[in-house]
Write a protein that holds these residues in place. Sequence first.
Motif, PDB file in Angstrom:
ATOM      1  N   LEU B 150       1.031  -1.125   0.131  1.00 56.77           N
ATOM      2  CA  LEU B 150      -0.022   0.076   0.146  1.00 56.77           C
ATOM      3  C   LEU B 150       0.906   1.258   0.005  1.00 56.77           C
ATOM      4  CD1 LEU B 150      -2.864  -1.105   2.566  1.00 56.77           C
ATOM      5  CD2 LEU B 150      -2.802  -1.063  -0.040  1.00 56.77           C
ATOM      6  N   MET B 154       7.265   2.505   3.694  1.00 59.40           N
ATOM      7  CA  MET B 154       6.152   2.820   4.770  1.00 59.40           C
ATOM      8  C   MET B 154       6.646   2.174   6.150  1.00 59.40           C
ATOM      9  SD  MET B 154       3.869   5.003   4.329  1.00 59.40           S
ATOM     10  CE  MET B 154       3.749   6.057   3.018  1.00 59.40           C
ATOM     11  N   GLU B 318      -5.215   8.923  -4.456  1.00 52.71           N
ATOM     12  CA  GLU B 318      -5.536   7.722  -3.650  1.00 52.71           C
ATOM     13  C   GLU B 318      -4.162   7.567  -2.724  1.00 52.71           C
ATOM     14  OE1 GLU B 318      -8.216   4.940  -5.086  1.00 52.71           O
ATOM     15  OE2 GLU B 318      -6.539   3.403  -4.563  1.00 52.71           O
ATOM     16  N   ALA B 321      -2.313  10.079  -0.607  1.00 57.19           N
ATOM     17  CA  ALA B 321      -2.934  10.096   0.802  1.00 57.19           C
ATOM     18  C   ALA B 321      -2.293   9.548   1.934  1.00 57.19           C
ATOM     19  CB  ALA B 321      -4.479   9.785   0.640  1.00 57.19           C
ATOM     20  N   VAL B 322      -1.494   8.551   1.326  1.00 56.47           N
ATOM     21  CA  VAL B 322      -0.767   7.934   2.540  1.00 56.47           C
ATOM     22  C   VAL B 322       0.738   8.246   2.816  1.00 56.47           C
ATOM     23  CG1 VAL B 322      -2.393   6.032   2.864  1.00 56.47           C
ATOM     24  CG2 VAL B 322      -0.285   5.724   1.446  1.00 56.47           C
ATOM     25  N   ASP B 323       1.071   9.098   1.874  1.00 57.24           N
ATOM     26  CA  ASP B 323       2.588   9.677   1.795  1.00 57.24           C
ATOM     27  C   ASP B 323       2.865  10.245   3.447  1.00 57.24           C
ATOM     28  OD1 ASP B 323       4.769  10.725  -0.222  1.00 57.24           O
ATOM     29  OD2 ASP B 323       4.632  12.217   1.473  1.00 57.24           O
ATOM     30  N   LYS B 324       4.121   9.824   3.494  1.00 58.88           N
ATOM     31  CA  LYS B 324       4.606   9.970   4.891  1.00 58.88           C
ATOM     32  C   LYS B 324       4.731  11.701   5.283  1.00 58.88           C
ATOM     33  CE  LYS B 324       8.963   7.642   4.600  1.00 58.88           C
ATOM     34  NZ  LYS B 324       8.561   7.181   3.309  1.00 58.88           N
ATOM     35  N   VAL B 326       2.391  13.429   4.882  1.00 59.19           N
ATOM     36  CA  VAL B 326       1.000  13.854   5.155  1.00 59.19           C
ATOM     37  C   VAL B 326       1.290  14.115   6.599  1.00 59.19           C
ATOM     38  CG1 VAL B 326      -1.398  12.968   5.355  1.00 59.19           C
ATOM     39  CG2 VAL B 326      -0.193  12.677   3.247  1.00 59.19           C
ATOM     40  N   GLN B 327       0.385  15.291   7.299  1.00 66.86           N
ATOM     41  CA  GLN B 327       0.599  15.549   8.645  1.00 66.86           C
ATOM     42  C   GLN B 327      -1.038  15.916   8.896  1.00 66.86           C
ATOM     43  OE1 GLN B 327       3.423  18.686   9.712  1.00 66.86           O
ATOM     44  NE2 GLN B 327       4.982  17.473   9.854  1.00 66.86           N
ATOM     45  N   ARG B 328      -1.563  15.229   9.996  1.00 68.23           N
ATOM     46  CA  ARG B 328      -2.861  15.324  10.535  1.00 68.23           C
ATOM     47  C   ARG B 328      -3.715  15.599   9.230  1.00 68.23           C
ATOM     48  NH1 ARG B 328      -2.446  17.477  16.240  1.00 68.23           N
ATOM     49  NH2 ARG B 328      -0.388  16.533  16.698  1.00 68.23           N
ATOM     50  N   GLY B 329      -3.504  14.686   8.162  1.00 69.22           N
ATOM     51  CA  GLY B 329      -4.571  14.544   7.105  1.00 69.22           C
ATOM     52  C   GLY B 329      -4.232  15.414   5.948  1.00 69.22           C
TER      53      GLY B 329
END
Lengths: 363, 363
Positions: B150, B154, B318, B321-324, B326-329
């Motif tokens: 995914l 990660m 999509e 959206a799970v990239d490292k 990303v902070q607080r969404g």
Amino acid sequence: MDTLSVELGERGYPIHIGRGLLRQPELLGERATGRRVVVVSNETVAPLYLQTLQDTLSAAGAGSVDALVLPDGERYKTLETLERIYTGLLQRRLDRGDLLVALGGGVIGDLTGFAAATYQRGIDFIQVPTTLLAQVDSSVGGKTGVNHPLGKNMIGAFHQPRMVLVDTDTLNTLPDRELSAGLAEVIKYGLIDDAEFFAWLEAHLPALRAREPEALAHAIRRSCADKAHVVAQDERESGRRALLNLGHTFGHAIETGMGYGQWLHGEAVAAGTVMAADLSLRLGWLEAGEQERIVRLLQAAGLPVEPPPGLGPERFREIMAVDKKVQRGRLRLVLLQGIGRAVVTAEFDPKALDETLDALTRP
Amino acid sequence: MDTLSVELGERGYPIHIGRGLLRQPELLGERATGRRVVVVSNETVAPLYLQTLQDTLSAAGAGSVDALVLPDGERYKTLETLERIYTGLLQRRLDRGDLLVALGGGVIGDLTGFAAATYQRGIDFIQVPTTLLAQVDSSVGGKTGVNHPLGKNMIGAFHQPRMVLVDTDTLNTLPDRELSAGLAEVIKYGLIDDAEFFAWLEAHLPALRAREPEALAHAIRRSCADKAHVVAQDERESGRRALLNLGHTFGHAIETGMGYGQWLHGEAVAAGTVMAADLSLRLGWLEAGEQERIVRLLQAAGLPVEPPPGLGPERFREIMAVDKKVQRGRLRLVLLQGIGRAVVTAEFDPKALDETLDALTRP
């Protein structure tokens, strides 16, 4: 409520100990407010406490609260279970600013802590230990990891929690066998460098096994204080912290040799402690009367005082050869020079170790 | 030989760069003497350099030298391969005082580094990068880890090597495609904060692709110096280090979306850099002439300048959206306010990102 602290500068954190803490949003709020939270628990603990904790986290202002419920038991402390956690976190799009909470015993704490250490190269986590063993030992100090078929806790990381929340009410639902297993680690602190605590335990074991709240609270506080002190001095076990492994090299060999989950960790540590005491006695470092007091106290706690049949001397030697305390090929052990005087040393006569293995183990 | 250093106090280490360093026992001796060493490599690199390195380690006085040879490719940067490494280390009874050496490209370095970070909670390792990409980027700075289906990288840890040994002779056997992939990361340093280096690259790309030793050595030194400087300022990427991810959020989405190993990492970073430049242009932060220079230089390096077909805007969103980062969404990106002026920011018009995805990607 009592609050101790683990003094590690910017990695330092509080240990809150008391009754009903799972229901107090103000404690968790400090870390959970505004963050997405995933609680990791197991199938035994979740039906008892998960909903309460989730409600408290919501009341504490967490952005969202979700849960991953794993199967229960040491045999699941594996890379496979870890991958399951990672997948759950990625599916929920957890990011580096979010929070994990470990709700359960040592296995859940070790797994969740290692997931937190390595998910996106490290996120925050909180320990909410629900077994005596986790409350007095594994939840404090930042050792995290999983087992490998060839050795216990061989894969892991140092990653300190942001808080340890010990709700002593959770012990009300703990099976007797698990309570006894926790007492093995409590007794360990007395043996290492707290002879006064050891004597207190000799006097109060019946009260502890009867779960008298005052006695349990004292034992947990004293154990956590002893552990927090050692961890603050030596976070990454370059020296003194290795003392906390009293009974563990023999104990890990029992757990690895029997297959994870046959004996509880605390049970293996109890038998391992007797083996360390036996070796110390053979070396002339411990007196026979002290050795007897140790065996008696462990028996009074309902713990095994000899290793299980089926593991002979050869198998013990083979497994202990990959212990984490081996340095440059040489095995170091935690041994006793008296009750309350443990030492880490490779300077012992290997013949005495052979004698201990021959005398106490059964192929 | 040149020696740079990564200034991180007790975690600091040297980067040695020069020809024939694989054959110099005095460099490796500093860390290998008296220790058991396991070299981790892959099936492509091992036939070329493993014997040489093993001989040098033996000459350097290593207690023993052993090797684990893995399959080659990004698709093997997984938890499964990691487990294979752990098993190999346990079978050889490696202990905390021993040493791992990563011989290969970025995949081998990331895997070996993560194994070193987590085997018995952490042992020493040395990076011996044999691809341009690993020499200028991934071997320096302590980012280690594996991919998850995914999301790329990660799972991982920060764990600094004890030494980086760059033998530039190993580039003689590097395929052209891999050389180009490495140039993507070299160009990145110019774009982030070294406009003078960017201009030098525009003048010297033909020399680099012709593998002129002087030009390659200069590019490697300058890249390593830039990286060492950033890492020393911000080891765990709480701030400035995130700039080094220019092109990587888009690039990781390409790698994850296509399946690991379809494109080389550097190729995905090149297309990702063009996407970051396009977005910067749409925001009015970058001039059209600068955007064109970037595309031209990447093309001259033999790199793709647009993402592959089959990944549309929705799929990009999509995965990102799970990239490292990303902070607080909220997604942060590395964008350009000019050549040599990169910024990390969540403060951009999301419509411009939509336009970039619509214009450059193809479902």
